[in-house]
Write a protein that holds these residues in place. Sequence first.
Motif: not given
Length: 247
Positions: A67, A99, A181
């Motif tokens: 991320t 993510v 993200n």
Amino acid sequence: MFTGLVETIGILRRRSGGAVARALVETSLGPLTLGESVSVNGACLTVDRIAPGGFECDMSSETLGRTTLGALQIGARVHLERATPLGARMGGHVVLGHVDGLGRVVEQSRAGDAVRLRVSAPDELARFLAPKGSIAIDGASLTLNDVSTPGSAETWFDVMLVPHTIGRTLLGELRPGAAVNLEVDVLARYVARTLQVASLAGLQSFSSRDARDGDASAERGEERGNTGEHADHDERLLAKLRAGGFW
């Protein structure tokens, strides 16, 4: 589980170094409880300590590596959303806070009162992107208006930020080059996985059938070739692989 509807904006006040980073996020979001999950710019983090005016949480090496949270400047603002309670309205889409990869803003342009963003995405996420599907950018649920065609040199997608989104999130401030993200729609992820498993199962089934047919042909003294029934088998196999996104 989250819905991708940003509740408020917090501020990253402190972050320690090391393989596991300790972060302090300033926010008026509350009341918070120990152990609950909060989406921070789209990453699901656990409230480990409730501090005056905020909370502390740990960021694992996985979080730091996948991320933008490890690269954010101290004082940076972040999107915050608490986990969705059972029975609440699903105003966005199902967001897990996991993510899938980092995107990068390629273009930003005005469209009346709205803002259009074009974002490049890792090529491995291309099969999860579909027009009118959903995606979470820094934890905010958005609709995909357009996506790159299969086989394009670069994977990208377009989203439109309406005035409400611009006013409630930080997305309207993104400029070309900004990293974000990305989390794809969980339904798309499972559909892709189902197709992959089905394709592999079909491959194994055809391989086993071909082996049996070959043994039977050998016993009859027949010559094997890529014609007739075998050609039909091959074409069905190729169709399954194409449907599974292998090319």
